[in-house]
Design an enzyme around this catalytic site. Sequence first.
Site, PDB file in Angstrom:
ATOM      1  N   CYS A 131       0.834  -1.206   0.000  1.00  0.00           N
ATOM      2  CA  CYS A 131       0.000   0.000   0.000  1.00  0.00           C
ATOM      3  C   CYS A 131       0.869   1.256   0.000  1.00  0.00           C
ATOM      4  O   CYS A 131       1.348   1.693   1.060  1.00  0.00           O
ATOM      5  CB  CYS A 131      -0.932  -0.025   1.213  1.00  0.00           C
ATOM      6  SG  CYS A 131      -2.014   1.410   1.272  1.00  0.00           S
ATOM      7  N   CYS A 134      -0.546   4.135   2.047  1.00  0.00           N
ATOM      8  CA  CYS A 134      -0.447   3.956   3.511  1.00  0.00           C
ATOM      9  C   CYS A 134       0.993   4.158   3.986  1.00  0.00           C
ATOM     10  O   CYS A 134       1.232   4.780   5.013  1.00  0.00           O
ATOM     11  CB  CYS A 134      -0.861   2.547   3.947  1.00  0.00           C
ATOM     12  SG  CYS A 134      -2.295   1.887   3.142  1.00  0.00           S
ATOM     13  N   ASP A 135       1.952   3.592   3.262  1.00  0.00           N
ATOM     14  CA  ASP A 135       3.317   3.491   3.780  1.00  0.00           C
ATOM     15  C   ASP A 135       4.326   4.400   3.080  1.00  0.00           C
ATOM     16  O   ASP A 135       5.476   4.505   3.533  1.00  0.00           O
ATOM     17  CB  ASP A 135       3.814   2.035   3.667  1.00  0.00           C
ATOM     18  CG  ASP A 135       2.950   1.094   4.488  1.00  0.00           C
ATOM     19  OD1 ASP A 135       2.397   1.547   5.508  1.00  0.00           O
ATOM     20  OD2 ASP A 135       2.817  -0.085   4.111  1.00  0.00           O
TER      21      ASP A 135
END
Length: 298
Positions: A131, A134-135
């Site tokens: 992701c 997300c990261d």
Amino acid sequence: MYDVIILGSGPAGLTAALYTARAGKKTLIIGGDKLGGQTAGIAVLENYPGWKGTGMELTHFMKDQATSFGTEFAFASAKSVVGDGEHGFTISADDGKEYKSKVVIIATGASPRKLTIEGARELFGKGVSYCATCDGFFYNDRSVLVIGGGNSALNDALYLADLAKSVKIVYRGSAFTRAEQVLIDRVKSKNNVECIFNTELKSILQNPETQELIAKTMDNKELVCDGVFVAIGHEANTDFLSEDIKRDDMGRLAPADLPPGMFVAGDVHSNIKMQIATAVGTGCEAAIEAIGYINTRL
Ligand code: NAP
């Protein structure tokens, strides 16, 4: 007992709920542990007609619209679905509860396909990610690899290019034949993105002293980086369904193979181009079929 239970809270499930609730059917969404599915993670959404913003904003808008007509929500994941279209269905969920309905719409979407090479599983969450939105933040001014050559890989690379120092897209094909031209052009215009074609990885290891990752290719070249983002396709989320329900090789469901009273929408549908627009379309279609089934058969 609910008239309709919808499994999944992505755009397909939320659209289906809008239609069934607005048609006066008592509707529950069992929405997984995260509202919005994959759409929720889209940082810039520019190909859903009439919408400009993030995927999460669109998700909340759709949820509020479905709620305004009476849709209820349970944030749990289905573990099994038993029953039939004559006597109703019972859904056991991981919140320990059982939910009952006359019909079920499966809109559980798809999850990223996992990289199975040596080291990928062990380093998940420690440098290997599925992701980018997300990261990506953790790789500010660092160097990353993106594995894959479809729209998801190129989208991830573009997102990461604005954060990381360098991005290398590692693709086993010789050209990006699956991805949209607009994304290919954007990737080409980024000075810090390099495309490495005809290359597959064999393993990913971590240098215990520097924490750097060493991605080894099939021809034994080493690509050193800080993070590896994997975007190698998706598999449908249908593990909770019984074995006798037919799936294709990606786990997806064809409407014709489903028992009476069970309907399918979104990325879990066997005949879909995975887009928000198509998820919404199939969500609407499944809902209209479900309403018709309740009105004429029950
Ligand atoms: P995809 O289009 O199926 O592409 C998967 C990529 O991963 C392919 O390049 C494939 O290589 C590669 N791959 C598969 N298994 C691999 C492995 N074991 N090792 C290395 N590489 C591997 O998947 P996606 O990008 O996730 O997209 C899924 C669907 O969502 C598509 O229909 C796509 O159009 C859609 N989508 C659309 C948007 C958008 O509208 N902007 C954004 C994201 C996704 P090969 O090509 O060699 O098979």
